[in-house]
Design a protein around this motif. Sequence first.
Motif, PDB file in Angstrom:
ATOM      1  N   VAL A  29       0.848  -1.187   0.000  1.00  0.00           N
ATOM      2  CA  VAL A  29       0.000   0.000   0.000  1.00  0.00           C
ATOM      3  C   VAL A  29       0.886   1.241   0.000  1.00  0.00           C
ATOM      4  N   LEU A  30       0.754   2.034  -1.048  1.00  0.00           N
ATOM      5  CA  LEU A  30       1.532   3.252  -1.225  1.00  0.00           C
ATOM      6  C   LEU A  30       0.595   4.454  -1.159  1.00  0.00           C
ATOM      7  N   PHE A  31       1.049   5.483  -0.449  1.00  0.00           N
ATOM      8  CA  PHE A  31       0.257   6.694  -0.296  1.00  0.00           C
ATOM      9  C   PHE A  31       1.042   7.898  -0.817  1.00  0.00           C
ATOM     10  N   ASP A  32       0.455   8.657  -1.726  1.00  0.00           N
ATOM     11  CA  ASP A  32       0.955  10.005  -1.938  1.00  0.00           C
ATOM     12  C   ASP A  32       0.663  10.794  -0.657  1.00  0.00           C
ATOM     13  N   LEU A  33       1.399  11.873  -0.457  1.00  0.00           N
ATOM     14  CA  LEU A  33       1.235  12.628   0.789  1.00  0.00           C
ATOM     15  C   LEU A  33       0.432  13.905   0.590  1.00  0.00           C
ATOM     16  N   ASP A  34       0.963  14.828  -0.211  1.00  0.00           N
ATOM     17  CA  ASP A  34       0.361  16.157  -0.323  1.00  0.00           C
ATOM     18  C   ASP A  34      -0.984  16.105  -1.042  1.00  0.00           C
ATOM     19  N   ASN A  35      -1.990  16.674  -0.396  1.00  0.00           N
ATOM     20  CA  ASN A  35      -3.363  16.698  -0.909  1.00  0.00           C
ATOM     21  C   ASN A  35      -3.955  15.302  -1.074  1.00  0.00           C
ATOM     22  N   THR A  36      -3.336  14.321  -0.436  1.00  0.00           N
ATOM     23  CA  THR A  36      -3.868  12.953  -0.413  1.00  0.00           C
ATOM     24  C   THR A  36      -4.056  12.561   1.051  1.00  0.00           C
ATOM     25  N   LEU A  37      -3.001  12.092   1.711  1.00  0.00           N
ATOM     26  CA  LEU A  37      -3.129  11.883   3.158  1.00  0.00           C
ATOM     27  C   LEU A  37      -3.294  13.203   3.892  1.00  0.00           C
ATOM     28  N   LEU A  38      -2.620  14.239   3.391  1.00  0.00           N
ATOM     29  CA  LEU A  38      -2.754  15.563   3.991  1.00  0.00           C
ATOM     30  C   LEU A  38      -3.809  16.369   3.248  1.00  0.00           C
ATOM     31  N   ALA A  39      -4.590  17.129   3.984  1.00  0.00           N
ATOM     32  CA  ALA A  39      -5.547  18.059   3.380  1.00  0.00           C
ATOM     33  C   ALA A  39      -4.838  19.385   3.101  1.00  0.00           C
ATOM     34  N   GLY A  40      -3.802  19.294   2.275  1.00  0.00           N
ATOM     35  CA  GLY A  40      -2.971  20.450   1.951  1.00  0.00           C
ATOM     36  C   GLY A  40      -1.639  19.958   1.424  1.00  0.00           C
ATOM     37  N   ASP A  41      -0.745  20.890   1.123  1.00  0.00           N
ATOM     38  CA  ASP A  41       0.529  20.571   0.501  1.00  0.00           C
ATOM     39  C   ASP A  41       1.668  20.941   1.449  1.00  0.00           C
ATOM     40  N   SER A  42       2.402  19.937   1.925  1.00  0.00           N
ATOM     41  CA  SER A  42       3.468  20.184   2.903  1.00  0.00           C
ATOM     42  C   SER A  42       4.613  20.982   2.303  1.00  0.00           C
ATOM     43  N   ASP A  43       4.903  20.751   1.032  1.00  0.00           N
ATOM     44  CA  ASP A  43       5.967  21.454   0.334  1.00  0.00           C
ATOM     45  C   ASP A  43       5.687  22.953   0.295  1.00  0.00           C
ATOM     46  N   PHE A  44       4.497  23.290  -0.184  1.00  0.00           N
ATOM     47  CA  PHE A  44       4.068  24.691  -0.256  1.00  0.00           C
ATOM     48  C   PHE A  44       4.009  25.301   1.140  1.00  0.00           C
ATOM     49  N   ALA A  45       3.455  24.536   2.090  1.00  0.00           N
ATOM     50  CA  ALA A  45       3.292  25.048   3.451  1.00  0.00           C
ATOM     51  C   ALA A  45       4.636  25.297   4.134  1.00  0.00           C
ATOM     52  N   TRP A  46       5.648  24.457   3.856  1.00  0.00           N
ATOM     53  CA  TRP A  46       6.966  24.649   4.451  1.00  0.00           C
ATOM     54  C   TRP A  46       7.583  25.974   4.016  1.00  0.00           C
ATOM     55  N   ALA A  47       7.491  26.271   2.725  1.00  0.00           N
ATOM     56  CA  ALA A  47       8.011  27.551   2.244  1.00  0.00           C
ATOM     57  C   ALA A  47       7.243  28.711   2.866  1.00  0.00           C
ATOM     58  N   GLU A  48       5.924  28.578   2.948  1.00  0.00           N
ATOM     59  CA  GLU A  48       5.130  29.644   3.564  1.00  0.00           C
ATOM     60  C   GLU A  48       5.472  29.806   5.040  1.00  0.00           C
ATOM     61  N   PHE A  49       5.740  28.697   5.713  1.00  0.00           N
ATOM     62  CA  PHE A  49       6.137  28.750   7.120  1.00  0.00           C
ATOM     63  C   PHE A  49       7.450  29.511   7.278  1.00  0.00           C
ATOM     64  N   LEU A  50       8.432  29.197   6.450  1.00  0.00           N
ATOM     65  CA  LEU A  50       9.725  29.890   6.527  1.00  0.00           C
ATOM     66  C   LEU A  50       9.589  31.368   6.173  1.00  0.00           C
ATOM     67  N   ILE A  51       8.705  31.691   5.248  1.00  0.00           N
ATOM     68  CA  ILE A  51       8.440  33.098   4.933  1.00  0.00           C
ATOM     69  C   ILE A  51       7.849  33.800   6.156  1.00  0.00           C
ATOM     70  N   GLY A  52       6.886  33.127   6.791  1.00  0.00           N
ATOM     71  CA  GLY A  52       6.263  33.706   7.984  1.00  0.00           C
ATOM     72  C   GLY A  52       7.231  33.903   9.131  1.00  0.00           C
TER      73      GLY A  52
ATOM     74  N   ALA B 242       1.192  23.772  11.218  1.00  0.00           N
ATOM     75  CA  ALA B 242       0.756  23.617   9.831  1.00  0.00           C
ATOM     76  C   ALA B 242       0.320  22.206   9.466  1.00  0.00           C
ATOM     77  N   ILE B 243       1.044  21.196   9.924  1.00  0.00           N
ATOM     78  CA  ILE B 243       0.811  19.840   9.419  1.00  0.00           C
ATOM     79  C   ILE B 243      -0.271  19.090  10.178  1.00  0.00           C
ATOM     80  N   ARG B 244      -0.203  19.074  11.498  1.00  0.00           N
ATOM     81  CA  ARG B 244      -1.189  18.268  12.235  1.00  0.00           C
ATOM     82  C   ARG B 244      -2.630  18.677  11.913  1.00  0.00           C
ATOM     83  N   PRO B 245      -2.922  19.971  11.695  1.00  0.00           N
ATOM     84  CA  PRO B 245      -4.288  20.319  11.278  1.00  0.00           C
ATOM     85  C   PRO B 245      -4.673  19.757   9.912  1.00  0.00           C
TER      86      PRO B 245
END
Length: 220
Positions: A4-27, A84-87
């Motif tokens: 069983v293989l899972f994509d992560l962003d916008n699949t298991l996560l209701a959002g994109d961790s890659d995009f969110a990480w950059a936004e977090f560092l900007i913030g 960002a991620i746990r939500p």
Amino acid sequence: MDLVLFDLDNTLLAGDSDFAWAEFLIGKGVLDREVYETKNVTFYEQYKAGTLDIFEFLDFQLAPLARHKRAQLDAWHAEFMDVAIRPMMTTQARALVDKHRAEGALMAVVTATNSFVTGPITRAFDIPHLVATIPAQENGAFTGKPRGMPAFKAGKIERVEAWLESLGLHMGSFDQSWFYSDSHNDLPLLARVSQPVAVDPDDTLREHARLHAWPIISLR
């Protein structure tokens, strides 16, 4: 046993961790908002359109890792997980992972997002394996470049097969193989498994799934 293989962003996560990480560092003021915010949005739109140059993107994504000590990066990531991620980790996604775990499947997250960002997320889902783009390191520090083939598009197949080979297995070793994804960028790996599942899919994947009678589910 199933694979069983899972994509992560916008699949298991209701959002994109890659995009969110950059936004977090900007913030946090780590990245310059004027320079990085526009680039972050542009790359994300290219990804959704299927036109992303993965190596150009990785130059952007991995560069901040090379500028800071690992202890500082780890501290920022711990905060990033909480704010960002746990939500983004939905009850439905956790239940799907728990179901396959209870059935004794061999499970992995397979994601183009680099392993520094996604390793702690994968562990938070209690998934034992991660197949991701690997940031290169020298003397314990990130170089800002990827190591080996990025886990993107057809590269996901190459990386999954190499991982399975390291375990003495191959795609034919399993009763059934599953891959859950939201993105048309993952069509190569979706077509490779016996049980492809479209999860909250983009328009292109949704149409492809309908044409091929693939299940379409939501984890939102």
